[in-house]
Design an enzyme around this catalytic site. Structure first.
Site, PDB file in Angstrom:
ATOM      1  N   ARG A 128      16.229  29.490 -64.355  1.00 38.99           N
ATOM      2  CA  ARG A 128      16.137  30.104 -65.677  1.00 38.99           C
ATOM      3  C   ARG A 128      14.777  30.744 -65.924  1.00 38.99           C
ATOM      4  NH1 ARG A 128      17.470  24.727 -68.807  1.00 38.99           N
ATOM      5  NH2 ARG A 128      16.212  23.995 -67.057  1.00 38.99           N
ATOM      6  N   HIS A 155       8.880  17.343 -67.283  1.00 39.49           N
ATOM      7  CA  HIS A 155      10.284  17.154 -66.898  1.00 39.49           C
ATOM      8  C   HIS A 155      10.368  16.688 -65.446  1.00 39.49           C
ATOM      9  CE1 HIS A 155      10.935  19.128 -70.642  1.00 39.49           C
ATOM     10  NE2 HIS A 155      10.649  20.343 -70.188  1.00 39.49           N
ATOM     11  N   ASP A 209      10.060  15.946 -75.886  1.00 44.98           N
ATOM     12  CA  ASP A 209      10.762  17.231 -75.811  1.00 44.98           C
ATOM     13  C   ASP A 209      11.609  17.438 -77.064  1.00 44.98           C
ATOM     14  OD1 ASP A 209      11.122  19.638 -74.454  1.00 44.98           O
ATOM     15  OD2 ASP A 209      12.974  18.985 -73.505  1.00 44.98           O
ATOM     16  N   SER A 260      15.734  22.688 -76.229  1.00 51.45           N
ATOM     17  CA  SER A 260      17.129  23.038 -75.939  1.00 51.45           C
ATOM     18  C   SER A 260      17.627  22.284 -74.712  1.00 51.45           C
ATOM     19  CB  SER A 260      17.260  24.544 -75.714  1.00 51.45           C
ATOM     20  OG  SER A 260      16.515  24.952 -74.583  1.00 51.45           O
TER      21      SER A 260
END
Length: 249
Positions: A31, A92, A144, A148
């Site tokens: 992404r 992450h 976070d 999204s």
């Protein structure tokens, strides 16, 4: 190039108080914008110089994806330039077991890592790092919150988006304490003093003279949140939550 307010990362950091560094830059993720080696070098160099001139952390937060290259794009910069490993902060890091293991070596090399509190892999990763004898002061956990959360089908097609849980850190703290039997003095710094230290925010993440008096008061038996004090002002009690000017009760 990154979007800036003044035309450059370095100027943003020097002229705008709230700008501490750069992020998140997607690495090893389909992404992302697929930055090249030179793209990363230039960005990290600008952030580091901005940090040196402004007295700020000058970090580059890197959103780590599920790609097979893992941390190698960052490691290549460290190995081929004079830029220190501590300029990067990969987050992450619970994305996969391979990334977790790569993160262990990253810490051994002197770097820092950040995990996402809501992930079930984070508990396993923390246990693995403790077993490996890695220093806890190089490990952080963030919420976070409201980030999204995309879901994909088996062919990689996007199905839906959700928003990340705002209470993820509190839920993780409960699991670490009650399920994994961590001592609070080992679990709390993952979310408080360690991030504040790495981000060079001496008034955050700790209770001491001259600090900002940000406090979460938890029930000693359940660790449920009871009171919130922000910069010395009570904003939440068991019976009240302070609302913003345009918010409704």
């Amino acid at each position: 190039p990154p979007v800036t307010l003044t035309g450059s990362v370095t100027r943003d950091m020097c002229l705008i108080e709230q700008v501490l560094g750069v992020g998140e830059v997607a690495i090893s993720d389909h992404r992302g914008s697929q930055p090249t080696f030179q793209d990363i070098c230039t960005l990290v160099s600008n952030a580091r110089v901005g940090g040196m001139l402004s007295g700020k952390a000058g970090l580059v937060y890197c959103h780590m994806g599920p790609g097979s290259t893992l941390l190698s794009p960052l490691r290549e910069v460290v190995e081929k330039t004079d830029l220190p490993i501590t300029t990067f902060l990969p987050t992450h890091m619970d994305r996969s077991e391979e990334l977790i293991k790569d993160g262990a070596q990253w810490i051994r090399d002197g770097g820092y890592v950040d995990f996402t509190a809501r992930s079930v892999k984070t508990l396993k990763a923390l246990a693995y790092y403790v077993e490996q004898g890695l220093p806890l002061d190089h490990i952080m956990v963030s919420s976070d919150a409201y980030g999204s959360l995309p879901s994909f089908d088996s062919n990689g097609n996007l199905l839906r988006y959700r928003a990340a849980d705002t209470k993820a850190q509190l839920r993780l703290l409960e699991k670490l304490y009650f399920q994994e039997t961590w001592q609070l003095e080992n679990a709390l710094p993952l979310m408080t003093s360690t991030p504040a230290t790495v981000l060079k925010l001496p008034k955050k993440g700790r209770l001491t003279m001259g600090a900002d008096a940000d406090m979460l008061i938890l029930d000693k038996n359940t660790l449920q949140l009871k009171w919130v004090i922000a910069k010395g002002q009570v904003v939440k009690t068991p019976d009240m939550t302070k609302m913003g000017f345009f918010e409704e009760e």
